[in-house]
Design a protein around this motif. Structure first.
Motif, PDB file in Angstrom:
ATOM      1  N   LYS A 132       0.838  -1.202  -0.113  1.00  0.00           N
ATOM      2  CA  LYS A 132       0.060  -0.082  -0.235  1.00  0.00           C
ATOM      3  C   LYS A 132       0.987   1.311   0.071  1.00  0.00           C
ATOM      4  N   VAL A 133       0.786   2.135  -1.035  1.00  0.00           N
ATOM      5  CA  VAL A 133       1.412   3.183  -1.168  1.00  0.00           C
ATOM      6  C   VAL A 133       0.670   4.418  -0.608  1.00  0.00           C
ATOM      7  N   LEU A 134       1.190   5.277   0.208  1.00  0.00           N
ATOM      8  CA  LEU A 134       0.630   6.470   0.853  1.00  0.00           C
ATOM      9  C   LEU A 134       1.031   7.836   0.321  1.00  0.00           C
ATOM     10  N   ALA A 135       0.006   8.897   0.335  1.00  0.00           N
ATOM     11  CA  ALA A 135       0.301  10.063  -0.184  1.00  0.00           C
ATOM     12  C   ALA A 135       1.135  10.819   0.965  1.00  0.00           C
ATOM     13  N   ILE A 136       2.381  11.693   0.614  1.00  0.00           N
ATOM     14  CA  ILE A 136       2.941  12.328   1.607  1.00  0.00           C
ATOM     15  C   ILE A 136       2.837  13.928   1.375  1.00  0.00           C
ATOM     16  N   HIS A 137       2.850  14.607   2.356  1.00  0.00           N
ATOM     17  CA  HIS A 137       2.805  16.168   2.275  1.00  0.00           C
ATOM     18  C   HIS A 137       4.191  16.733   3.010  1.00  0.00           C
ATOM     19  N   VAL A 138       4.723  17.399   2.438  1.00  0.00           N
ATOM     20  CA  VAL A 138       5.957  18.234   2.798  1.00  0.00           C
ATOM     21  C   VAL A 138       5.713  19.720   2.585  1.00  0.00           C
ATOM     22  N   ALA A 139       6.434  20.069   3.714  1.00  0.00           N
ATOM     23  CA  ALA A 139       6.464  21.657   3.872  1.00  0.00           C
ATOM     24  C   ALA A 139       7.944  22.111   4.106  1.00  0.00           C
ATOM     25  N   GLY A 140       8.365  23.103   3.706  1.00  0.00           N
ATOM     26  CA  GLY A 140       9.782  23.690   3.773  1.00  0.00           C
ATOM     27  C   GLY A 140      10.530  23.061   2.952  1.00  0.00           C
ATOM     28  N   LEU A 141      10.159  22.250   1.680  1.00  0.00           N
ATOM     29  CA  LEU A 141      11.121  21.866   0.798  1.00  0.00           C
ATOM     30  C   LEU A 141      10.971  22.357  -0.678  1.00  0.00           C
ATOM     31  N   GLN A 142       9.713  22.643  -0.870  1.00  0.00           N
ATOM     32  CA  GLN A 142       9.560  23.212  -2.186  1.00  0.00           C
ATOM     33  C   GLN A 142      10.114  24.586  -2.494  1.00  0.00           C
ATOM     34  N   ARG A 143      10.562  24.759  -3.646  1.00  0.00           N
ATOM     35  CA  ARG A 143      11.309  26.019  -4.377  1.00  0.00           C
ATOM     36  C   ARG A 143      10.118  26.637  -5.221  1.00  0.00           C
ATOM     37  N   LYS A 144       9.956  27.993  -5.131  1.00  0.00           N
ATOM     38  CA  LYS A 144       9.373  28.581  -6.128  1.00  0.00           C
ATOM     39  C   LYS A 144       9.807  28.497  -7.737  1.00  0.00           C
ATOM     40  N   PRO A 145       8.914  27.832  -8.500  1.00  0.00           N
ATOM     41  CA  PRO A 145       9.274  27.569  -9.834  1.00  0.00           C
ATOM     42  C   PRO A 145       9.547  29.022 -10.688  1.00  0.00           C
ATOM     43  N   ARG A 146      10.567  28.864 -11.472  1.00  0.00           N
ATOM     44  CA  ARG A 146      10.889  29.940 -12.411  1.00  0.00           C
ATOM     45  C   ARG A 146      10.525  29.511 -13.928  1.00  0.00           C
TER      46      ARG A 146
END
Length: 558
Positions: free
Chosen positions: A421-435
């Protein structure tokens, strides 16, 4: 359960986690991680991690020396390490001829022009069970010399693109099946598709003899026809289009239905190569004609040319992401012709052309391998078949002394800790703003599954994370939400010895991993982390983290 092959939705519909700034930790260096524990986003096969055997083991004699009982039987308490074995190859193989029995080939059916000097290493006895023979060291040394000479022959054939036929004897087939059966594996056999009639249809007479022999032995085998049909012009000077290939598969299905033992046998294919434009056209033609004939659609993927690879190639996120594009192309074709059809990545390796010593068999190659497992599971690919357990190149999982290489230890940890069973993850503080015009490629890859039900060290409801850190600096992860303040078990894999990323040995939580003197697997001991502790991920490492007693709803039941 049927897998859904649409691309996984990101967890953006969930409310963003607040990014906290604990004392002494800079906000920009702390990553908050939560997992959706209510329901899985994917459910993959129990046989997800599988194994391929190269036909060279028949050619160079290693079939007589396969001794996987400590490597595979050691994992049986947790479920089999590899669920399937497969014999496949691009060279013209399985040239069979029916001969009369003689003193050195006493079977009623015999496909050989020579006698097997070394008898089967694995004898199957329904009453007494499987008996494993031990070979003297001198025989192993002679076999290594023979295999080294054969390796040079195979390389010469590969570069000259002229291949010799490979004869499979009835005795060799018996050894292969008994090995698979005694190891708890299900055998999938790829028949030779290169025997063609003048009108370019498949000549099935040779395959029919093999099917009848296997049925007479009551061998439980699934089947496939050919390997990388997009390369047939190179191999035999004659191409086969998708429509004709589909007719060949329908012909094979008809043969199977005529033989009671295989009337309901599974059939897989067409095992195409990298889905470029011409290969996609071949797949479309095949699916139009025979899409309903196969039980799963198969293709192969090798990341880079092993003859020109460098260690820095394995750290490139752009390379890791090439697989996603291929998955989308395959899914698009299947959604058009046979929605819901299962997809297998049947042959996968870090490098093509047999790989490169001290590179494709090193710790560095593990980044591609572990990311492959995570990416395929998250996108609903039902089975991945690793090429190869043991062969003449350097993409294998064990060396010629049957010592496990880094990818083997990764595979063993994956099988023991990761459930379907594969679970969805949510991460904060990792994403960079796309250019504009720039693709964000994360060097920190995080995947989450329910912990394997077969692992009795953890109660149901536990969650396993596996993390790849391609950064040259450590990363800090704080577990949040349902994972907050839970006890965590760490399995940190790092290279062992002075060779660094080129190392063929690994250490688990600082302790080197190797087979025990009696030939058994070592105990894989975790490092307990206190509840609420921030996870510190060292640079250029791979690691597994079991979050205990989460009581995740998605993980409580099978």
């Amino acid at each position: 359960l049927m897998a859904t092959f649409s691309l996984p939705s990101q967890a953006g519909d969930r409310r963003a986690l607040p990014v906290e700034k604990p004392p002494g930790v800079k906000g920009r260096t702390l990553i908050l991680l939560d997992v959706n524990t209510k329901s899985p986003v994917r459910i993959i096969s129990e046989n997800f991690l599988s194994l391929q055997l190269d036909p060279s083991i028949i050619h160079d004699g290693w079939l007589d020396f396969l001794r996987l009982e400590p490597l595979l039987f050691g994992a049986n308490a947790q479920g089999y390490l590899f669920a399937k074995a497969m014999v496949a190859g691009t060279k013209p193989l399985l040239k069979l001829g029916l001969l009369k029995p003689d003193s050195c080939c006493p079977e009623a059916w015999c496909w050989s022009v020579r006698c097997d000097i070394v008898r089967s290493d694995i004898a199957l006895d329904k009453q007494k069970g499987c008996k494993i023979a031990q070979h003297p060291d001198i025989m192993l040394e002679l076999q290594r010399e023979k295999a080294a000479q054969m390796h040079l022959v195979l390389l010469k054939e590969q570069f000259s693109n002229t291949y010799s036929n490979l004869t499979l004897t009835a005795r060799s087939l018996d050894k292969l099946y008994n090995f698979a059966d005694c190891s708890g594996l299900h055998l999938i056999f790829a028949l030779n598709a290169l025997r063609r009639n003048p009108n370019n249809s498949w000549n099935s007479s040779n395959a029919l003899s093999l099917l009848k022999y296997s049925a007479s032995k009551k061998y439980n085998i699934s089947w496939e026809l050919g390997n990388e049909p997009n390369n047939y012009r190179t191999l035999i000077g004659r191409s086969v289009n998708g429509s004709q290939l589909g007719k060949d598969y329908i012909q094979l299905r008809s043969l199977l239905q005529l033989i009671r033992t295989y009337s309901r046998a599974n059939l897989y294919g067409p095992n195409i190569g990298r889905p470029r434009k011409n290969v996609i056209a071949l797949l479309e033609g095949f699916m139009k004609v025979a899409g309903s004939t196969v039980d799963a659609v198969t293709w192969q993927h090798y990341y880079i040319d092993g003859r020109v690879a460098k260690v820095t190639d394995f750290l490139k996120t752009r390379l890791l992401d090439t697989l996603s594009d291929q998955i989308r192309k395959i899914q698009k074709v299947l959604n058009t012709y046979t929605p819901g059809k299962k997809i297998w990545l049947e042959g996968v390796g870090t490098t093509s052309a047999g790989g490169m010593n001290n590179l494709s068999d090193s710790y560095a190659a593990g980044f591609l391998w572990l990311n492959t497992l995570g990416l395929l599971a998250s996108q609903g690919i039902d089975v991945v078949v690793r090429h190869s357990f043991l062969d003449h190149g350097h993409n294998h999982l064990v060396d010629q002394n049957f010592n496990p290489l880094p990818d083997y230890w990764l595979s063993l940890l994956y099988k023991r800790l990761i459930g379907p069973k594969v679970l969805a993850i949510h991460v904060a503080g990792l994403q960079r703003k796309p250019r504009p015009g720039r693709v964000i490629r994360d060097k920190l890859r995080i995947y989450a599954h329910c912990t394997s039900y077969h692992n009795h060290n953890y109660v149901r409801g536990s969650i396993t994370l596996y993390i790849i850190n391609l950064h040259r600096s450590r990363k800090k992860i704080k577990l949040a939400g349902t994972l907050r303040d839970k006890i965590v078990h760490q399995y940190l894999l790092q290279p062992y010895g002075k060779d660094g990323l080129h190392s063929k040995s690994v250490q688990l939580n600082g302790q080197p991993l190797a087979m025990v003197d009696d030939g058994t697997l070592p105990e894989l001991k975790p490092r307990p982390l206190r509840a609420g502790r921030t996870l510190v991920i060292p640079p250029l490492t791979m690691s597994f983290y079991v979050v205990k007693n989460v009581n995740a709803l998605a993980c409580r039941y099978r």
